[in-house]
Design an enzyme around this catalytic site. Structure first.
Site, PDB file in Angstrom:
ATOM      1  N   ARG A  42       0.829  -1.201   0.000  1.00  0.00           N
ATOM      2  CA  ARG A  42       0.000   0.000   0.000  1.00  0.00           C
ATOM      3  C   ARG A  42       0.853   1.235   0.000  1.00  0.00           C
ATOM      4  O   ARG A  42       1.999   1.222   0.419  1.00  0.00           O
ATOM      5  CB  ARG A  42      -0.998   0.008   1.160  1.00  0.00           C
ATOM      6  CG  ARG A  42      -0.383  -0.041   2.566  1.00  0.00           C
ATOM      7  CD  ARG A  42      -1.439   0.277   3.601  1.00  0.00           C
ATOM      8  NE  ARG A  42      -2.510  -0.716   3.638  1.00  0.00           N
ATOM      9  CZ  ARG A  42      -3.803  -0.405   3.783  1.00  0.00           C
ATOM     10  NH1 ARG A  42      -4.182   0.842   3.866  1.00  0.00           N
ATOM     11  NH2 ARG A  42      -4.706  -1.356   3.838  1.00  0.00           N
ATOM     12  N   GLY A  43       0.298   2.302  -0.553  1.00  0.00           N
ATOM     13  CA  GLY A  43       0.970   3.585  -0.550  1.00  0.00           C
ATOM     14  C   GLY A  43       0.099   4.570   0.186  1.00  0.00           C
ATOM     15  O   GLY A  43      -0.701   4.179   1.027  1.00  0.00           O
ATOM     16  N   LYS A  44       0.260   5.820  -0.157  1.00  0.00           N
ATOM     17  CA  LYS A  44      -0.482   6.850   0.557  1.00  0.00           C
ATOM     18  C   LYS A  44      -1.986   6.790   0.264  1.00  0.00           C
ATOM     19  O   LYS A  44      -2.801   6.907   1.153  1.00  0.00           O
ATOM     20  CB  LYS A  44       0.056   8.232   0.154  1.00  0.00           C
ATOM     21  CG  LYS A  44       0.295   9.121   1.341  1.00  0.00           C
ATOM     22  CD  LYS A  44       0.989  10.388   0.904  1.00  0.00           C
ATOM     23  CE  LYS A  44       1.110  11.355   2.068  1.00  0.00           C
ATOM     24  NZ  LYS A  44       1.790  12.572   1.647  1.00  0.00           N
TER      25      LYS A  44
ATOM     26  N   ASP B 164       9.400   9.466  -8.072  1.00  0.00           N
ATOM     27  CA  ASP B 164       9.197   8.813  -6.769  1.00  0.00           C
ATOM     28  C   ASP B 164       9.921   7.472  -6.741  1.00  0.00           C
ATOM     29  O   ASP B 164       9.380   6.473  -6.257  1.00  0.00           O
ATOM     30  CB  ASP B 164       7.695   8.650  -6.499  1.00  0.00           C
ATOM     31  CG  ASP B 164       7.375   8.460  -5.008  1.00  0.00           C
ATOM     32  OD1 ASP B 164       8.261   8.723  -4.159  1.00  0.00           O
ATOM     33  OD2 ASP B 164       6.249   8.048  -4.693  1.00  0.00           O
TER      34      ASP B 164
HETATM   35  P1  ADP Z   1       0.971   4.627  -4.201  1.00  0.00           P
HETATM   36  O1  ADP Z   1       0.774   5.509  -5.369  1.00  0.00           O
HETATM   37  O2  ADP Z   1      -0.132   4.764  -3.208  1.00  0.00           O
HETATM   38  O3  ADP Z   1       2.335   4.688  -3.580  1.00  0.00           O
HETATM   39  P2  ADP Z   1       1.826   2.125  -5.480  1.00  0.00           P
HETATM   40  O4  ADP Z   1       1.532   1.996  -6.919  1.00  0.00           O
HETATM   41  O5  ADP Z   1       3.239   2.460  -5.105  1.00  0.00           O
HETATM   42  O6  ADP Z   1       0.788   3.133  -4.794  1.00  0.00           O
HETATM   43  O7  ADP Z   1       1.387   0.771  -4.765  1.00  0.00           O
HETATM   44  C1  ADP Z   1       1.554   0.631  -3.363  1.00  0.00           C
HETATM   45  C2  ADP Z   1       2.356  -0.620  -3.064  1.00  0.00           C
HETATM   46  O8  ADP Z   1       1.648  -1.761  -3.574  1.00  0.00           O
HETATM   47  C3  ADP Z   1       3.754  -0.656  -3.728  1.00  0.00           C
HETATM   48  O9  ADP Z   1       4.734  -0.034  -2.926  1.00  0.00           O
HETATM   49  C4  ADP Z   1       3.966  -2.174  -3.873  1.00  0.00           C
HETATM   50  O10 ADP Z   1       4.433  -2.738  -2.678  1.00  0.00           O
HETATM   51  C5  ADP Z   1       2.557  -2.723  -4.101  1.00  0.00           C
HETATM   52  N1  ADP Z   1       2.284  -2.883  -5.534  1.00  0.00           N
HETATM   53  C6  ADP Z   1       2.006  -1.908  -6.430  1.00  0.00           C
HETATM   54  N2  ADP Z   1       1.799  -2.410  -7.658  1.00  0.00           N
HETATM   55  C7  ADP Z   1       1.965  -3.730  -7.547  1.00  0.00           C
HETATM   56  C8  ADP Z   1       1.879  -4.822  -8.462  1.00  0.00           C
HETATM   57  N3  ADP Z   1       1.591  -4.626  -9.741  1.00  0.00           N
HETATM   58  N4  ADP Z   1       2.109  -6.059  -8.015  1.00  0.00           N
HETATM   59  C9  ADP Z   1       2.379  -6.283  -6.719  1.00  0.00           C
HETATM   60  N5  ADP Z   1       2.471  -5.312  -5.788  1.00  0.00           N
HETATM   61  C10 ADP Z   1       2.266  -4.052  -6.188  1.00  0.00           C
HETATM   62 MG    MG Z   2       4.244   4.008  -4.111  1.00  0.00          MG
END
Ligand code: ADP
Ligand code: MG
Length: 326
Positions: free
Chosen positions: A40-42, A155
């Site tokens: 997850r992210g923000k 980022d």
């Molecule tokens: P945000 O924009 O909220 O930071 P992300 O795209 O970075 O969102 O996704 C959050 C987290 O989810 C990532 O840091 C990663 O750990 C996981 N994640 C994102 N995309 C994938 C994917 N395609 N497959 C597996 N895990 C993912």
């Molecule tokens: Mg992210």
């Protein structure tokens, strides 16, 4: 030039997408695997799901449409557009389908397949120098592709670099184009963003952002992957920012002594205050430290073993596929 830019607005955001946004219930076509949160992210949570019609596993990125009371549709469209633009790039995660859901469904807490995990691991589980070289090459290939297409990621950090597998170590996929921007000659972008530890001095000084801004983050990334130490991290944000703007970094760490001297040279070619003096992604790929690869990419090794089976790969926004359409 102006015609080529018709698909992006002043702010560097792309505003046209090719994917159609599906409105029917997501759950008609996919089932979420309970408890399988990938990360997850923000404003997003990524969960594992299975496409009912094919049985294939995908990563579904659920993004909040409203963030801090603001409608974020434009940003989401931009992220989708960047993934479409990079569809032919193996180093960028693949987009499968886009759904618009009526509500945001948060998942549970769990770790994902980020290189972050190995960056903070104890030495025996951490990356070996050979691994770092191979993974950095891949990161640079992806970034070179994006930069050629005038996209800056903005980022880059271990949480946004995923691995197709852990044991044996796979290939990388770049995710999260939520802060990415289109850059071009006739517009300047200055914004405060990114994650403090990985942010370049020009971002802090509100100076123009360019592809060199990503190159700084790659320097920090290389340092962290090799040592497990975040080179600019202070006790608080202020101290971190001060360390960055003064380039207060130690090359005397014990973890660095074990490495090829060329590794330090590589990092030093990126952690330079003036953006125009930093090495570009293409230059980095030619750096002496990253040459003499005795190992192929994990993918090539797999292809040699069996031409038919494809490696499951992590994927993104909003649904992205395990398999690449070759
Ligand atoms: P945000 O924009 O909220 O930071 P992300 O795209 O970075 O969102 O996704 C959050 C987290 O989810 C990532 O840091 C990663 O750990 C996981 N994640 C994102 N995309 C994938 C994917 N395609 N497959 C597996 N895990 C993912
Ligand atoms: Mg992210």
């Amino acid at each position: 030039r102006s015609r080529a830019q018709s698909n992006h607005s002043r702010s560097g955001l792309l505003c046209e997408i090719k994917s159609s946004i599906r409105n029917e219930p997501f759950s008609d076509h996919y089932s979420l695997i309970p408890g399988k949160e990938l990360g997850r992210g923000k404003f997003a949570v990524v969960r594992k799901c299975v496409e009912r019609s094919t049985g294939r596993e995908y990563a579904a990125k659920f993004m909040r449409k409203r963030r801090k009371g603001q409608d974020c549709r434009t940003e989401i469209i931009h992220e989708i557009a960047v993934l479409e633009l990079a569809a032919s790039c193996q180093r960028v995660v693949n987009l499968h389908e886009v759904y618009e859901l009526p509500i945001f469904t948060p998942g549970s807490d769990a770790a994902g397949g980020e290189i972050f995990n190995q960056c903070v691991a104890e030495r025996d589980e951490a990356f070996k120098e050979e691994d770092v070289k191979r993974l950095l090459r891949q990161i640079l290939e992806g970034i070179a592709f994006l930069h050629k297409n005038n996209v800056v990621h903005l980022d880059l950090k271990p949480q946004n670099i995923l691995l197709t597998r852990n044991e044996p170590l796979g290939d990388i996929k770049i995710v999260d184009f939520g802060l990415s921007r289109m850059v071009s000659n006739n517009q300047e972008i200055r914004e405060i963003m990114g994650t403090p530890e990985y942010v370049a001095p020009e971002v802090l000084n509100y100076e123009p952002i360019s592809t060199a801004t990503d190159m700084w983050s790659i320097g920090v990334l290389a340092y962290v992957m090799l040592t497990g130490i975040s080179p600019f991290l202070g006790d608080d944000k202020q101290e971190t920012f001060l360390n960055i703007s003064q380039i207060n970094i130690s090359y005397a760490e014990e973890e660095l002594e074990r490495l090829d001297k060329a590794a330090i040279h590589f990092i030093k070619s990126l952690l330079i205050k003036e953006p125009q003096d930093r090495a570009t992604a293409e230059e980095c790929l030619k750096h002496q430290w990253l040459q003499m690869q005795e190992k192929n990419s994990a993918e090539e090794l797999m292809k040699q073993k069996s031409a038919s089976t494809s490696i499951p790969e992590p994927v993104s926004a909003e649904i992205s596929s395990q398999q690449r359409k070759e």
